[in-house]
Enzyme design. Structure first.
Site, short mmCIF file in Angstrom:
data_model
loop_
_atom_site.label_atom_id
_atom_site.label_comp_id
_atom_site.label_asym_id
_atom_site.label_seq_id
_atom_site.Cartn_x
_atom_site.Cartn_y
_atom_site.Cartn_z
N TRP A 55 0.85 -1.19 0.00
CA TRP A 55 0.00 0.00 0.00
C TRP A 55 0.88 1.23 0.00
CZ3 TRP A 55 -1.66 3.29 4.39
CH2 TRP A 55 -2.67 4.19 4.01
N TYR A 88 -4.19 0.05 -5.24
CA TYR A 88 -3.00 0.71 -4.72
C TYR A 88 -2.31 1.45 -5.86
CZ TYR A 88 -3.39 -2.55 -0.71
OH TYR A 88 -3.81 -3.29 0.37
#
Length: 135
Positions: A55, A88
């Protein structure tokens, strides 16, 4: 995490009394033991119980090289489970993962996730195919 608030981080060569981020840069990765607990899957494969998250990776081109190096270092240390998602950095984290695992794909397990808007039979298949292209 226990110990991080106290300013201590245990590395392979020394114990640091400074902030963890600065300590990691000073720690020699080559001296760390490669001890990783694993979980055995029904087909016999073993995956590490601790993985690398991606992330926020891929959000800046300026960080790309460092992000790839970080993932490669983790793989070298036995963290061969990598978690990513199509959301992401709009798929760019998957591209970072692809670069990091190039030439060693058979050593890693990659977990990716789909956006809630793709949570249908057709949507999951299409999102999975897009992810595979990026990976």
């Amino acid at each position: 995490m226990p110990g991080l608030d106290s300013g201590f981080w245990t590395g392979s060569v020394h114990r640091c009394h400074i902030k963890p981020a600065r300590c990691v840069a000073r720690t020699k990765i080559t001296g760390m033991k490669k001890v990783m607990r694993k979980l055995k899957l029904p087909m016999g494969d073993e995956i590490p119980v601790l993985g690398l998250g991606t992330w926020r990776m891929g959000e800046s081109r300026l960080n790309r090289e460092a992000e790839v190096r970080a993932l490669k270092a983790g793989i070298d240390l036995g963290m061969t489970l990598i978690d990513t998602a199509e959301m992401y950095a709009e798929g760019k984290s998957e591209e970072i993962v692809a670069e990091a695992i190039a030439g060693q794909r058979d050593k890693v397990f990659v977990v990716t996730k789909v956006l809630p808007s793709n949570a249908s039979r057709k949507g999951v298949v299409a999102a999975g195919e897009r992810s595979l292209k990026r990976l």
